[in-house]
Motif scaffolding. Structure first.
Motif, PDB file in Angstrom:
ATOM      1  N   THR A   1       0.762  -0.870   0.060  1.00  0.00           N
ATOM      2  CA  THR A   1       0.154  -0.126   0.199  1.00  0.00           C
ATOM      3  C   THR A   1       0.939   1.369   0.148  1.00  0.00           C
ATOM      4  O   THR A   1       1.755   1.257   0.532  1.00  0.00           O
ATOM      5  CB  THR A   1      -1.126   0.536   1.494  1.00  0.00           C
ATOM      6  N   TRP A   2       0.138   2.127  -0.393  1.00  0.00           N
ATOM      7  CA  TRP A   2       0.707   3.717  -0.130  1.00  0.00           C
ATOM      8  C   TRP A   2       0.306   5.162   0.120  1.00  0.00           C
ATOM      9  O   TRP A   2      -1.325   4.681  -0.150  1.00  0.00           O
ATOM     10  CB  TRP A   2       2.097   3.917  -1.724  1.00  0.00           C
ATOM     11  N   LEU A   3       0.908   5.868   0.808  1.00  0.00           N
ATOM     12  CA  LEU A   3      -0.111   7.132   0.409  1.00  0.00           C
ATOM     13  C   LEU A   3      -0.275   8.120  -0.029  1.00  0.00           C
ATOM     14  O   LEU A   3       0.600   8.440  -0.982  1.00  0.00           O
ATOM     15  CB  LEU A   3       0.537   7.567   1.916  1.00  0.00           C
ATOM     16  N   LYS A   4      -1.644   8.059  -0.438  1.00  0.00           N
ATOM     17  CA  LYS A   4      -2.510   8.861  -1.702  1.00  0.00           C
ATOM     18  C   LYS A   4      -2.628   9.542  -1.337  1.00  0.00           C
ATOM     19  O   LYS A   4      -2.046  11.061  -2.398  1.00  0.00           O
ATOM     20  CB  LYS A   4      -3.553   8.062  -1.383  1.00  0.00           C
ATOM     21  N   GLN A   5      -3.063  10.407  -0.334  1.00  0.00           N
ATOM     22  CA  GLN A   5      -2.762  11.677   0.028  1.00  0.00           C
ATOM     23  C   GLN A   5      -2.812  12.113   1.483  1.00  0.00           C
ATOM     24  O   GLN A   5      -3.054  11.374   2.001  1.00  0.00           O
ATOM     25  CB  GLN A   5      -4.169  12.687  -0.295  1.00  0.00           C
ATOM     26  N   GLY A   6      -1.870  13.075   2.554  1.00  0.00           N
ATOM     27  CA  GLY A   6      -2.719  13.279   3.746  1.00  0.00           C
ATOM     28  C   GLY A   6      -1.217  13.706   3.622  1.00  0.00           C
ATOM     29  O   GLY A   6      -1.297  13.668   5.025  1.00  0.00           O
ATOM     30  N   ASN A   7       0.235  14.639   3.037  1.00  0.00           N
ATOM     31  CA  ASN A   7       1.649  14.832   4.000  1.00  0.00           C
ATOM     32  C   ASN A   7       1.312  15.976   3.107  1.00  0.00           C
ATOM     33  O   ASN A   7       2.443  16.175   3.294  1.00  0.00           O
ATOM     34  CB  ASN A   7       2.106  13.433   3.286  1.00  0.00           C
ATOM     35  N   GLU A   8      -0.169  16.617   3.032  1.00  0.00           N
ATOM     36  CA  GLU A   8       0.078  17.338   2.277  1.00  0.00           C
ATOM     37  C   GLU A   8       0.681  18.679   2.931  1.00  0.00           C
ATOM     38  O   GLU A   8       0.665  19.168   4.523  1.00  0.00           O
ATOM     39  CB  GLU A   8      -0.709  17.981   1.396  1.00  0.00           C
TER      40      GLU A   8
END
Ligand SMILES: [Zn+2]
Length: 116
Positions: free
Chosen positions: A99-106
């Protein structure tokens, strides 16, 4: 403190934009902040409120608005999407760790409001 450095980075960037556009005073800055970004919203606002009273004329007394972007992780195996904060790296649908982070580190300056 990490948030203070971030605050100065934002102030510097906004001051540059203000200068480019001949803006004398900015009244509000809106940030988009990812849910799993390393910046803590409450601490950031505390630093901001101090900095705009002491460190910037263009931004004197400006409000900081923080919009939180929810963290979403994407699963390569079942193509599902789920809440990162709730389930972490393991997909709740198929138990895959692929799995990978798609959004949320902006961390984005979304909007700058100037005096009329
Ligand atoms: Zn999955």
């Amino acid at each position: 403190m990490h948030e203070l450095g971030v605050t100065f980075t934002v102030i510097k960037r906004v001051e540059e934009v203000a200068k480019e556009n001949n803006v004398k005073h900015v009244s509000k800055v809106t940030l988009s902040l990812g849910e799993v970004s390393t910046v803590i919203k409450e601490q950031l606002i505390d630093c901001w409120n101090w900095a705009v009273k002491n460190k910037s004329e263009v931004l004197y007394g400006a409000t900081l608005d923080v919009e939180q972007i929810p963290a979403i992780t994407y699963c390569e195996d079942c193509k599902g999407e789920y809440s990162t904060v709730k389930y972490g790296k393991t997909c709740p649908y198929c138990n895959s760790k692929n799995t990978w982070l798609k959004q949320g580190n902006e961390f984005i300056i979304k909007d700058i409001t100037v005096d009329e």
